[in-house]
Design a protein around this motif. Structure first.
Motif, PDB file in Angstrom:
ATOM      1  N   TYR A  58       0.846  -1.195   0.000  1.00 28.46           N
ATOM      2  CA  TYR A  58       0.000   0.000   0.000  1.00 28.46           C
ATOM      3  C   TYR A  58       0.882   1.247   0.000  1.00 28.46           C
ATOM      4  O   TYR A  58       1.804   1.368   0.800  1.00 28.46           O
ATOM      5  N   MET A  59       0.584   2.166  -0.907  1.00 28.73           N
ATOM      6  CA  MET A  59       1.286   3.449  -0.968  1.00 28.73           C
ATOM      7  C   MET A  59       0.363   4.529  -0.397  1.00 28.73           C
ATOM      8  O   MET A  59      -0.650   4.858  -1.014  1.00 28.73           O
ATOM      9  N   PRO A  60       0.686   5.055   0.774  1.00 25.52           N
ATOM     10  CA  PRO A  60      -0.152   6.110   1.343  1.00 25.52           C
ATOM     11  C   PRO A  60      -0.206   7.338   0.425  1.00 25.52           C
ATOM     12  O   PRO A  60       0.764   7.654  -0.275  1.00 25.52           O
ATOM     13  N   GLY A  96       1.581  13.675  -0.799  1.00 27.00           N
ATOM     14  CA  GLY A  96       1.939  13.490  -2.203  1.00 27.00           C
ATOM     15  C   GLY A  96       2.807  12.260  -2.443  1.00 27.00           C
ATOM     16  O   GLY A  96       3.436  12.133  -3.487  1.00 27.00           O
ATOM     17  N   ASN A  97       2.822  11.353  -1.486  1.00 23.75           N
ATOM     18  CA  ASN A  97       3.668  10.169  -1.568  1.00 23.75           C
ATOM     19  C   ASN A  97       3.454   9.354  -2.841  1.00 23.75           C
ATOM     20  O   ASN A  97       4.407   8.871  -3.428  1.00 23.75           O
ATOM     21  N   ARG A  98       2.209   9.210  -3.274  1.00 25.04           N
ATOM     22  CA  ARG A  98       1.923   8.377  -4.452  1.00 25.04           C
ATOM     23  C   ARG A  98       2.529   8.929  -5.732  1.00 25.04           C
ATOM     24  O   ARG A  98       2.768   8.182  -6.672  1.00 25.04           O
ATOM     25  N   GLU A 142       8.826   9.780  -6.784  1.00 24.63           N
ATOM     26  CA  GLU A 142       9.638   8.872  -7.585  1.00 24.63           C
ATOM     27  C   GLU A 142      10.015   7.617  -6.780  1.00 24.63           C
ATOM     28  O   GLU A 142      10.138   6.533  -7.322  1.00 24.63           O
ATOM     29  N   ASP A 143      10.214   7.793  -5.488  1.00 22.11           N
ATOM     30  CA  ASP A 143      10.575   6.685  -4.602  1.00 22.11           C
ATOM     31  C   ASP A 143       9.636   6.724  -3.391  1.00 22.11           C
ATOM     32  O   ASP A 143      10.025   7.164  -2.311  1.00 22.11           O
ATOM     33  N   PRO A 144       8.395   6.246  -3.558  1.00 22.56           N
ATOM     34  CA  PRO A 144       7.379   6.399  -2.502  1.00 22.56           C
ATOM     35  C   PRO A 144       7.598   5.490  -1.295  1.00 22.56           C
ATOM     36  O   PRO A 144       8.265   4.467  -1.373  1.00 22.56           O
ATOM     37  N   CYS A 145       6.985   5.890  -0.201  1.00 25.35           N
ATOM     38  CA  CYS A 145       6.892   5.048   0.991  1.00 25.35           C
ATOM     39  C   CYS A 145       5.866   3.958   0.679  1.00 25.35           C
ATOM     40  O   CYS A 145       4.798   4.246   0.140  1.00 25.35           O
TER      41      CYS A 145
END
Length: 124
Positions: free
Chosen positions: A14-16, A20-22, A25-28
């Motif tokens: 899951y990408m929160p 703007g995380n989604r 370029e290198d998301p959490c």
């Protein structure tokens, strides 16, 4: 139209949406399990049992936070792309202890909602 759900043992990346995380370029990415309604109810019963007879609001808040943390840590397998002072945090307990409230709440809501999980699921 059929409804297709997640297996509670399946790990979902899951990408929160937080910050703007989604779009990063290198998301959490949080690897977690879907929490079905039956399990949400089980956590609610634990909370009710531990709060039974407790009248102190601070104590009730402590109990509530402990149950919430348990749900989070039981359901999150690992985290990637989350850093504190240049060091990557990967353990759910440390993430829970250091992440912004809105981020933790978003993840808790996502693990309980099939549609939110699907919307933030990492596409390979």
């Amino acid at each position: 139209m059929a409804i297709v759900s997640y297996d509670p043992d399946e790990l979902i990346e899951y990408m929160p949406e937080y910050g703007g995380n989604r779009e990063s370029e290198d998301p959490c990415v949080v690897r977690l399990r879907f929490v079905p309604y039956s399990k949400v109810q089980a956590y609610s019963r634990q909370l009710a049992a531990r709060c039974k007879g407790v009248e102190d609001r601070e104590k009730i808040a402590e109990i509530t936070h402990a149950i919430q943390k348990k749900q989070f840590c039981d359901s999150v397998e690992s985290v990637s792309g989350y850093f504190i002072k240049g060091r990557e945090v990967t353990k759910p307990e440390e993430f829970y202890a250091t992440a912004d409230t809105d981020l933790v709440v978003e993840i808790l809501r996502a693990m309980e909602s099939q549609s939110r999980l699907t919307g933030g699921q990492r596409k390979n």
